[in-house]
Design an enzyme around this catalytic site. Sequence first.
Site, PDB file in Angstrom:
ATOM      1  N   ASP A  18      78.025-141.285  -3.852  1.00 26.04           N
ATOM      2  CA  ASP A  18      76.814-141.420  -4.673  1.00 26.04           C
ATOM      3  C   ASP A  18      76.446-140.107  -5.378  1.00 26.04           C
ATOM      4  O   ASP A  18      75.990-140.117  -6.515  1.00 26.04           O
ATOM      5  CB  ASP A  18      75.647-141.876  -3.785  1.00 26.04           C
ATOM      6  CG  ASP A  18      74.412-142.220  -4.595  1.00 26.04           C
ATOM      7  OD1 ASP A  18      74.545-142.980  -5.571  1.00 26.04           O
ATOM      8  OD2 ASP A  18      73.311-141.738  -4.242  1.00 26.04           O
ATOM      9  N   GLU A  36      66.771-134.828  -1.551  1.00 31.32           N
ATOM     10  CA  GLU A  36      65.845-135.875  -2.012  1.00 31.32           C
ATOM     11  C   GLU A  36      64.934-136.240  -0.864  1.00 31.32           C
ATOM     12  O   GLU A  36      65.387-136.428   0.260  1.00 31.32           O
ATOM     13  CB  GLU A  36      66.619-137.114  -2.443  1.00 31.32           C
ATOM     14  CG  GLU A  36      67.489-136.895  -3.649  1.00 31.32           C
ATOM     15  CD  GLU A  36      68.082-138.197  -4.138  1.00 31.32           C
ATOM     16  OE1 GLU A  36      67.453-138.839  -4.979  1.00 31.32           O
ATOM     17  OE2 GLU A  36      69.159-138.589  -3.653  1.00 31.32           O
ATOM     18  N   HIS A  60      77.667-135.866  -9.549  1.00 35.07           N
ATOM     19  CA  HIS A  60      76.672-134.847  -9.891  1.00 35.07           C
ATOM     20  C   HIS A  60      76.991-133.464  -9.297  1.00 35.07           C
ATOM     21  O   HIS A  60      76.947-132.456  -9.996  1.00 35.07           O
ATOM     22  CB  HIS A  60      75.285-135.262  -9.402  1.00 35.07           C
ATOM     23  CG  HIS A  60      74.901-136.667  -9.778  1.00 35.07           C
ATOM     24  ND1 HIS A  60      75.212-137.225 -10.980  1.00 35.07           N
ATOM     25  CD2 HIS A  60      74.222-137.628  -9.097  1.00 35.07           C
ATOM     26  CE1 HIS A  60      74.740-138.464 -11.042  1.00 35.07           C
ATOM     27  NE2 HIS A  60      74.134-138.726  -9.897  1.00 35.07           N
ATOM     28  N   LYS A 110      62.174-132.537  -2.335  1.00 39.00           N
ATOM     29  CA  LYS A 110      63.048-132.847  -3.464  1.00 39.00           C
ATOM     30  C   LYS A 110      63.352-131.552  -4.174  1.00 39.00           C
ATOM     31  O   LYS A 110      62.451-130.870  -4.667  1.00 39.00           O
ATOM     32  CB  LYS A 110      62.372-133.827  -4.432  1.00 39.00           C
ATOM     33  CG  LYS A 110      63.225-134.069  -5.683  1.00 39.00           C
ATOM     34  CD  LYS A 110      62.816-135.297  -6.441  1.00 39.00           C
ATOM     35  CE  LYS A 110      63.613-135.454  -7.735  1.00 39.00           C
ATOM     36  NZ  LYS A 110      64.980-135.938  -7.542  1.00 39.00           N
ATOM     37  N   LYS A 158      69.479-137.832   1.517  1.00 40.67           N
ATOM     38  CA  LYS A 158      68.240-138.583   1.332  1.00 40.67           C
ATOM     39  C   LYS A 158      67.314-138.211   2.484  1.00 40.67           C
ATOM     40  O   LYS A 158      67.777-137.755   3.542  1.00 40.67           O
ATOM     41  CB  LYS A 158      68.518-140.084   1.415  1.00 40.67           C
ATOM     42  CG  LYS A 158      69.474-140.600   0.351  1.00 40.67           C
ATOM     43  CD  LYS A 158      68.723-141.078  -0.867  1.00 40.67           C
ATOM     44  CE  LYS A 158      69.673-141.679  -1.882  1.00 40.67           C
ATOM     45  NZ  LYS A 158      69.277-141.435  -3.256  1.00 40.67           N
ATOM     46  N   LYS A 186      78.064-144.497 -13.962  1.00 43.14           N
ATOM     47  CA  LYS A 186      78.639-144.288 -12.647  1.00 43.14           C
ATOM     48  C   LYS A 186      78.305-145.484 -11.747  1.00 43.14           C
ATOM     49  O   LYS A 186      77.321-146.161 -12.051  1.00 43.14           O
ATOM     50  CB  LYS A 186      78.153-142.977 -12.040  1.00 43.14           C
ATOM     51  CG  LYS A 186      76.681-143.009 -11.589  1.00 43.14           C
ATOM     52  CD  LYS A 186      76.338-141.849 -10.728  1.00 43.14           C
ATOM     53  CE  LYS A 186      76.437-142.165  -9.281  1.00 43.14           C
ATOM     54  NZ  LYS A 186      75.179-142.610  -8.627  1.00 43.14           N
ATOM     55  N   LYS A 216      70.540-133.041 -17.919  1.00 43.26           N
ATOM     56  CA  LYS A 216      69.362-132.267 -17.517  1.00 43.26           C
ATOM     57  C   LYS A 216      69.380-130.920 -18.239  1.00 43.26           C
ATOM     58  O   LYS A 216      70.391-130.208 -18.213  1.00 43.26           O
ATOM     59  CB  LYS A 216      69.361-132.059 -15.991  1.00 43.26           C
ATOM     60  CG  LYS A 216      69.105-133.345 -15.215  1.00 43.26           C
ATOM     61  CD  LYS A 216      69.040-133.080 -13.720  1.00 43.26           C
ATOM     62  CE  LYS A 216      69.058-134.357 -12.903  1.00 43.26           C
ATOM     63  NZ  LYS A 216      67.813-135.112 -12.900  1.00 43.26           N
ATOM     64  N   ARG A 272      72.617-162.401 -18.711  1.00 40.05           N
ATOM     65  CA  ARG A 272      72.846-163.844 -18.509  1.00 40.05           C
ATOM     66  C   ARG A 272      71.661-164.730 -18.875  1.00 40.05           C
ATOM     67  O   ARG A 272      71.811-165.745 -19.539  1.00 40.05           O
ATOM     68  CB  ARG A 272      73.131-164.088 -17.021  1.00 40.05           C
ATOM     69  CG  ARG A 272      74.583-164.031 -16.684  1.00 40.05           C
ATOM     70  CD  ARG A 272      74.732-164.092 -15.171  1.00 40.05           C
ATOM     71  NE  ARG A 272      76.122-164.023 -14.791  1.00 40.05           N
ATOM     72  CZ  ARG A 272      76.908-165.075 -14.666  1.00 40.05           C
ATOM     73  NH1 ARG A 272      76.446-166.278 -14.879  1.00 40.05           N
ATOM     74  NH2 ARG A 272      78.175-164.937 -14.324  1.00 40.05           N
ATOM     75  N   ASP A 275      77.130-138.930 -16.809  1.00 42.79           N
ATOM     76  CA  ASP A 275      76.623-138.381 -15.540  1.00 42.79           C
ATOM     77  C   ASP A 275      75.285-137.777 -15.915  1.00 42.79           C
ATOM     78  O   ASP A 275      75.234-136.760 -16.630  1.00 42.79           O
ATOM     79  CB  ASP A 275      77.567-137.315 -14.992  1.00 42.79           C
ATOM     80  CG  ASP A 275      77.078-136.786 -13.651  1.00 42.79           C
ATOM     81  OD1 ASP A 275      75.863-136.526 -13.514  1.00 42.79           O
ATOM     82  OD2 ASP A 275      77.894-136.621 -12.736  1.00 42.79           O
ATOM     83  N   HIS A 276      74.199-138.406 -15.470  1.00 41.04           N
ATOM     84  CA  HIS A 276      72.901-137.975 -16.011  1.00 41.04           C
ATOM     85  C   HIS A 276      72.559-136.531 -15.643  1.00 41.04           C
ATOM     86  O   HIS A 276      71.724-135.904 -16.276  1.00 41.04           O
ATOM     87  CB  HIS A 276      71.777-138.950 -15.632  1.00 41.04           C
ATOM     88  CG  HIS A 276      71.283-138.829 -14.230  1.00 41.04           C
ATOM     89  ND1 HIS A 276      71.925-139.359 -13.146  1.00 41.04           N
ATOM     90  CD2 HIS A 276      70.182-138.212 -13.724  1.00 41.04           C
ATOM     91  CE1 HIS A 276      71.244-139.091 -12.053  1.00 41.04           C
ATOM     92  NE2 HIS A 276      70.176-138.397 -12.365  1.00 41.04           N
TER      93      HIS A 276
HETATM   94  C1  BG6 Z   1      71.810-141.240  -8.773  1.00 38.58           C
HETATM   95  C2  BG6 Z   1      72.049-141.697  -7.370  1.00 38.58           C
HETATM   96  O1  BG6 Z   1      73.013-141.112  -9.465  1.00 38.58           O
HETATM   97  O2  BG6 Z   1      71.144-139.983  -8.739  1.00 38.58           O
HETATM   98  C3  BG6 Z   1      70.750-141.789  -6.604  1.00 38.58           C
HETATM   99  O3  BG6 Z   1      72.689-142.968  -7.388  1.00 38.58           O
HETATM  100  C4  BG6 Z   1      70.002-140.492  -6.668  1.00 38.58           C
HETATM  101  O4  BG6 Z   1      70.966-142.150  -5.248  1.00 38.58           O
HETATM  102  C5  BG6 Z   1      69.885-140.014  -8.106  1.00 38.58           C
HETATM  103  O5  BG6 Z   1      68.722-140.690  -6.112  1.00 38.58           O
HETATM  104  C6  BG6 Z   1      69.314-138.616  -8.159  1.00 38.58           C
HETATM  105  O6  BG6 Z   1      69.002-138.299  -9.478  1.00 38.58           O
HETATM  106  P1  BG6 Z   1      67.822-137.292  -9.807  1.00 38.58           P
HETATM  107  O7  BG6 Z   1      67.885-137.151 -11.283  1.00 38.58           O
HETATM  108  O8  BG6 Z   1      66.559-137.919  -9.296  1.00 38.58           O
HETATM  109  O9  BG6 Z   1      68.151-136.038  -9.079  1.00 38.58           O
END
Ligand code: BG6
Length: 503
Positions: free
Chosen positions: A236, A217, A241, A336, A331, A149, A183, A45, A178-179
């Site tokens: 989430d 995490e 994932h 982690k 969380k 997502k 990986k 914007r 979906d990241h």
């Molecule tokens: C995201 C979530 O899709 O993935 C986050 O919205 C989360 O809440 C994150 O922290 C985790 O991704 P990664 O790659 O750090 O494990």
Amino acid sequence: MTEPATIVIFGASGDLTARKLIPALFDNFCKGRLHPQTRIVGIARTAMSDDAFREKLCTFAKETLGRACDDEHWEQFAGAIHYQAGDLTNLDDYHALSARVKELEGDHGGGRLYYLAIAPSLYGPAVQNLSGSGLALETSGWRRVIVEKPFGRDLASARELNAKVHDAFDERQVYRIDHYLGKETVQNLLVFRFANSIFEPVWNRNYVDNVQITVGERVKVGSRGGYYNTAGVLRDMFQNHMMQVLAMVALEPPSRYAADALRDEKVKVFNAVRVPDAENVEDFSVVGQYAGYHTEQDVPEESITPTYAAVRLDIDNWRWQGVPFFLRSGKAMACKTTQVVIQFKRPPHLMFNVADKHDMRSNRLTITIQPDEAIKLSFQTKVPDAGMTMQSSELEFLYEDSADQQVIPDAYERLLLDALNGDASLFIRSDEIELSWRIMDPVINGWSSRPDEALPMYKPGTWGPIEADGFIRRHGRRWINDGGKEREAERRPAPERRTVQPA
Ligand code: BG6
């Protein structure tokens, strides 16, 4: 190297663009993987010049990439970045965008990749306007759209969104991201399973006792309270994932590495997952919230949003019948770690007279997806010169030790490249999304219909609520809390030893 293309990023002023997309594109540029005729157009914007936009991105890229972001390369790369102000709900602005993109492309033309890095409420209007303005038409090159997502917040809304997307684009043009699939170590699950012949024969109900998928995490919700509180951990992390990792562990060998062959197999897994019954949600799952969550920014005092969940899923097919899959994520956890543990069964008969047979550790394969990416196989060995004393030993492959060690690229680097190259293998198809919601909806609905007293609390920095231990014990198993470098270091100096008396 990609083909000539224009990447249009909707939501150019957001965090995702600055912290993930631009650094990933920059890395690809530095590796010589982007065609010199690649243009990046950001749209948001706020009115801004191309130069102001480049400068803003440069600051973030330097923060994210550190020394890897050298001025010379950045200057070359930044020349391809442009900015266009626009309101995503206004069709006229898409016509203006179309004119700008055509001007930038000149006579070269090429493909176009539209990246929706925007609020989910804008996905519908954006695809509609892309179609209405002719930007989705493939008259002068391919047109693809990447959708971030969350894709819907339940089955009904995901179906609705799929319908809107399909009004504008063919499914083959749609790349739902979906990241986790980007990986390296998630992709390595396929290589590990299907490029070796010794694991597949034991990868089934005859040898596997249970599978545990953990995404822990350490971080709390931070500044994302507004979004997170409406989502919770099940939307989430689980629907996307965790379910994708489960599919990669459980799927049958695809006939070839190709988008539909792979995605067909994932769909078969999701179709075979027993759909949980919302009425008995506490039988197969447990949720929790970390103490202090309600004091986070934008989180209401009375919030009952779960920040931790553990779910048992069963897969009703020949390979996995009777093997529970335990998925958990939270969380503010102890460390982690993203890990897949394949816990094998005990030997059918033990000829050694172990003092406590229950203490006898069975074989275990631990695949650490992040951080400290590794694959570890645990087995029993005899302690030298100590009678028949056994100890747990490990064969371990650490990515960081591998001889041809490379820096593990960020997931977005790979996924953007794949989308530009038209490879949708690591993107989610519409049927996968819907099936995954079909499985998660009853868990989400089951818990949201429970009174708030039912929500257990856990202390930040732990492995979740104490109820999670009781939950898995009721299923005859225990959590394997094996993640994190610190824990490894703690464990290493004193390997476990058990005395075995002669039979
Ligand atoms: C995201 C979530 O899709 O993935 C986050 O919205 C989360 O809440 C994150 O922290 C985790 O991704 P990664 O790659 O750090 O494990």
